[in-house]
Enzyme design. Structure first.
Site, PDB file in Angstrom:
ATOM      1  N   HIS A 160      -4.881   0.723  -2.853  1.00 23.74           N
ATOM      2  CA  HIS A 160      -5.614  -0.389  -3.272  1.00 23.74           C
ATOM      3  C   HIS A 160      -7.157  -0.264  -2.770  1.00 23.74           C
ATOM      4  O   HIS A 160      -7.440   0.632  -1.687  1.00 23.74           O
ATOM      5  CB  HIS A 160      -5.144  -1.419  -2.572  1.00 23.74           C
ATOM      6  CG  HIS A 160      -5.686  -2.931  -2.688  1.00 23.74           C
ATOM      7  ND1 HIS A 160      -6.880  -3.286  -2.199  1.00 23.74           N
ATOM      8  CD2 HIS A 160      -4.938  -4.160  -3.469  1.00 23.74           C
ATOM      9  CE1 HIS A 160      -6.904  -4.323  -2.720  1.00 23.74           C
ATOM     10  NE2 HIS A 160      -5.939  -4.941  -3.326  1.00 23.74           N
ATOM     11  N   ASP A 197      -1.419   1.245   5.174  1.00 23.88           N
ATOM     12  CA  ASP A 197      -1.556  -0.137   4.399  1.00 23.88           C
ATOM     13  C   ASP A 197      -0.143  -0.703   4.192  1.00 23.88           C
ATOM     14  O   ASP A 197       0.576  -0.182   3.162  1.00 23.88           O
ATOM     15  CB  ASP A 197      -2.347   0.047   3.005  1.00 23.88           C
ATOM     16  CG  ASP A 197      -2.363  -1.191   2.241  1.00 23.88           C
ATOM     17  OD1 ASP A 197      -1.628  -2.067   2.736  1.00 23.88           O
ATOM     18  OD2 ASP A 197      -3.132  -1.202   1.060  1.00 23.88           O
ATOM     19  N   GLN A 242       1.957  -4.244   1.043  1.00 24.33           N
ATOM     20  CA  GLN A 242       3.295  -4.689   0.153  1.00 24.33           C
ATOM     21  C   GLN A 242       4.479  -4.478   0.732  1.00 24.33           C
ATOM     22  O   GLN A 242       5.476  -5.410   0.726  1.00 24.33           O
ATOM     23  CB  GLN A 242       3.145  -3.946  -0.995  1.00 24.33           C
ATOM     24  CG  GLN A 242       1.903  -4.168  -1.915  1.00 24.33           C
ATOM     25  CD  GLN A 242       2.199  -5.600  -2.881  1.00 24.33           C
ATOM     26  OE1 GLN A 242       3.091  -5.791  -3.091  1.00 24.33           O
ATOM     27  NE2 GLN A 242       0.746  -5.871  -3.141  1.00 24.33           N
ATOM     28  N   LYS A 245       0.933 -12.578   1.904  1.00 27.16           N
ATOM     29  CA  LYS A 245       1.769 -11.743   1.017  1.00 27.16           C
ATOM     30  C   LYS A 245       3.091 -12.196   1.740  1.00 27.16           C
ATOM     31  O   LYS A 245       4.273 -11.602   1.118  1.00 27.16           O
ATOM     32  CB  LYS A 245       1.487 -10.324   0.850  1.00 27.16           C
ATOM     33  CG  LYS A 245       0.436 -10.166  -0.184  1.00 27.16           C
ATOM     34  CD  LYS A 245       0.287  -8.523  -0.297  1.00 27.16           C
ATOM     35  CE  LYS A 245      -0.621  -8.265  -1.548  1.00 27.16           C
ATOM     36  NZ  LYS A 245      -2.147  -8.803  -1.369  1.00 27.16           N
ATOM     37  N   CYS A 263      -7.103  -4.033  -8.396  1.00 26.96           N
ATOM     38  CA  CYS A 263      -7.834  -3.303  -7.452  1.00 26.96           C
ATOM     39  C   CYS A 263      -7.363  -2.108  -6.960  1.00 26.96           C
ATOM     40  O   CYS A 263      -7.171  -1.497  -5.902  1.00 26.96           O
ATOM     41  CB  CYS A 263      -7.899  -4.377  -5.932  1.00 26.96           C
ATOM     42  SG  CYS A 263      -8.240  -5.926  -6.272  1.00 26.96           S
TER      43      CYS A 263
END
Lengths: 421, 149
Positions: free
Chosen positions: A134, A210, A213, A236, A376
């Site tokens: 991202h 990251d 998700q 999220k 993104c």
């Protein structure tokens, strides 16, 4: 196959209609998740009873607010396999990633004293990212490289949208930072973290994951993964917007100079200089988003009651349904793995001869909310030879009927634009 | 009655998105402009050759959705060979249409829009207005460049 979860009734927004009375089928959880009543109630309850600025003031309400804020931190630490003091509140994952990048920059500029030596970059040092990032886990590292003279390198993606594990030797003795995604927000591919962490450690590089998700859809344990840093966002994970977090290994947070400076993160301030609080307060400048941390705490309780293993199993079944349904439409190409192994229920695709905006428009007309654009992640799209895609992503509240409606919607797209075989 | 989406995708728009009138690169343009729609990464380049404030040649290249591509195609059909003043006037009218939230303009204006009137339904979808205007932003900028030459 086990039973799918059936909790959409817990999410008020999913009861609404769109586009003149059509049932909303929300398949944009990868962008932001809807919130259960428990989260909305927790935020409102906090504001009605306990709202005050935290870590200042000695009145009773301020004490209660501080307690709520810190107990949310404790809950989050437990949820992701971290210690209490290793969780720094940020406003989102983007800020969390920038916090780490700026610690390196500020240390390189000479701030932080001898303690921060481990964060000083020299010309020729290398920062490794991946082609599946991202922009939030790419642009800050590009900027850091540009400011310090470090060299940015990356692990490429394979043709089916996974990290190319044959090319991990990009990580070498000059590597100081390895920043990589736990799961791609485009291809849904879940990264095998262990070999990357192992290679980074062997070369003395720090790891930054990251987890935006993954933390929302899988059980995660940052200690077990051996990571130095991880960033993720509350919205999220069924929580409110405006709150995210950075996990940082305790010893490293201690060494880092601050990013955003001002009130609440200082010890002694004179007109000439300032000393800073220990972590995590060192990184939490200004009035904090207390109600949002309380809402996130409720979201974590909600997810824990369901169980992340159970949620992951639910979403695995949806992934299978999505991939199977899409495979029945020959004009559609999936940008990512077409098998369910190590993969989230995030499916980006292109429709031959129809632009994603047009795909999304026809789906929207049927009440189907999907993401269109580059999500993104422009370099990821470029690796597939496209500049945009349509993406369907599922969550705890997604059911088999939603997937069926989506596949019917895809057929309507094909008919509408006359691109049938 | 046609649904809002059917009003959005008028046949004129679907036809022009395939016709792509004027899609070509010009040799030695007097002005050119490259524009990107940051939400989807769509892009277009508009080039103009100019004689005495007249668009003697107008060419474009780009990739994007049916709305953005059709808008460029209609723009080429209506404006190649026309004066700067006419181009500016039509561009202003089209921008007004895109601000109208899907309502038609005055009959005389709507008539002046010719094929562009097919874009009336686009203005009901805020996310798509940028698609329709992308080429027109490029044209305005390319004309400015040409004037400075």
């Amino acid at each position: 196959m086990s039973e799918l979860l059936d909790v959409s009734g817990d999410f008020p927004l999913l009861g609404r209609t769109v586009r003149e009375g059509k049932r909303l089928v929300y398949l944009d959880t990868g962008a932001t998740a809807q919130k259960p009543t428990a989260v909305l109630d927790a935020e409102r309850g906090f504001n009605e009873r306990h709202n005050a600025a935290v870590h200042r003031g000695a009145h009773q309400v301020a004490e209660e607010a501080t307690e709520a804020y810190e107990s949310a931190r404790a809950a989050l630490a437990q949820f992701v396999g971290a210690d209490f003091g290793e969780i720094v509140w940020t406003k989102n994952a983007t800020e969390a990633l920038n916090l780490v990048a700026y610690a390196f920059l500020n240390a390189t500029l000479g701030l932080g004293g001898a303690e921060a030596n481990g964060f000083r970059l020299r010309e020729g040092d290398e920062i490794v990212v991946t082609e599946l990032e991202h922009h939030a886990n790419l642009v800050p590292w590009q900027q850091l490289a540009a400011k310090t003279g470090a060299v940015l390198r990356w692990i490429p993606a394979t043709a089916d949208g996974r990290l190319d594990t044959e090319q991990l030797d990009v990580i070498g003795e000059k590597t100081r930072i390895v920043a990589f995604t736990h799961a791609s927000n485009v291809t849904g591919a879940i990264t095998d973290v262990a070999p990357i962490v192992e290679r980074a450690k062997r070369n003395g590089a720090m790891t930054v994951l990251d987890a935006c998700q993954s933390a929302a859809h899988l059980p995660v344990d940052f200690h077990a993964l051996g990571l130095d840093f991880a960033a993720f966002s509350g919205h999220k994970m069924l929580g409110p917007t405006g709150v995210g977090a950075l996990y940082g290994r305790a010893a490293l947070l201690e060494q880092m100079p601050p990013f955003i400076t001002g009130g609440s993160m200082v010890e002694i301030v004179t007109m000439e200089e300032t000393t800073f609080l220990p972590p995590p307060q060192r990184f939490e400048a200004g009035t904090q988003m207390v109600a949002q941390t309380v809402g996130l705490h409720a979201a974590l309780d909600y997810l824990s009651d369901i169980g992340m293993e159970r949620l992951a199993a639910h979403e695995d079944q949806l992934t299978a349904l999505l991939l199977e349904g899409i495979a029945s439409v020959p004009q559609v190409r999936v940008l990512g793995p077409t098998d369910t192994r190590d993969r989230l229920a995030v499916v980006a695709f292109e429709v031959d001869g129809v632009h994603p905006h047009d795909v999304g428009q026809v789906l929207d007309d049927q009440g189907l909310a999907v993401r269109v654009g580059h999500h993104c992640a422009q370099p990821t799209h470029r690796s597939f030879g496209v500049h945009a895609s349509t993406r369907a992503s599922a969550g705890v509240y997604t059911g088999a009927a939603d997937v069926e409606a989506f596949i019917a919607g895809l057929h309507r797209v094909i008919d509408f634009f006359g691109v049938g075989a | 009655m046609a649904s809002a989406m059917e009003q959005l995708y008028q046949q004129v728009i679907l036809d022009h998105s395939r016709l792509r009138s004027g899609e070509r690169s010009l040799e030695h343009p007097h002005g050119e402009s490259f524009q990107v729609n940051p939400t989807c990464g769509d892009e277009c380049r508009v080039q103009v050759r100019v004689t005495e404030r007249r668009l003697t040649e107008l060419g474009w290249t780009g990739k994007g959705c049916s709305i953005s591509q059709a808008s460029l195609s209609v723009m080429h059909e209506m404006l190649e060979g026309e004066s700067f003043d006419d181009a500016e006037e039509l561009g202003e009218l089209f921008r007004e249409l895109m601000r109208s939230r899907g309502a038609e303009l005055e009959p005389a204006d709507q008539q002046q829009l010719e094929d562009l009137s097919a874009f009336t339904g686009v203005a009901k979808y805020p996310a798509r207005i940028k698609c329709a205007l992308l080429g027109w932003m490029a044209l305005r900028d390319a004309m400015l460049q040409a004037q400075h030459d």
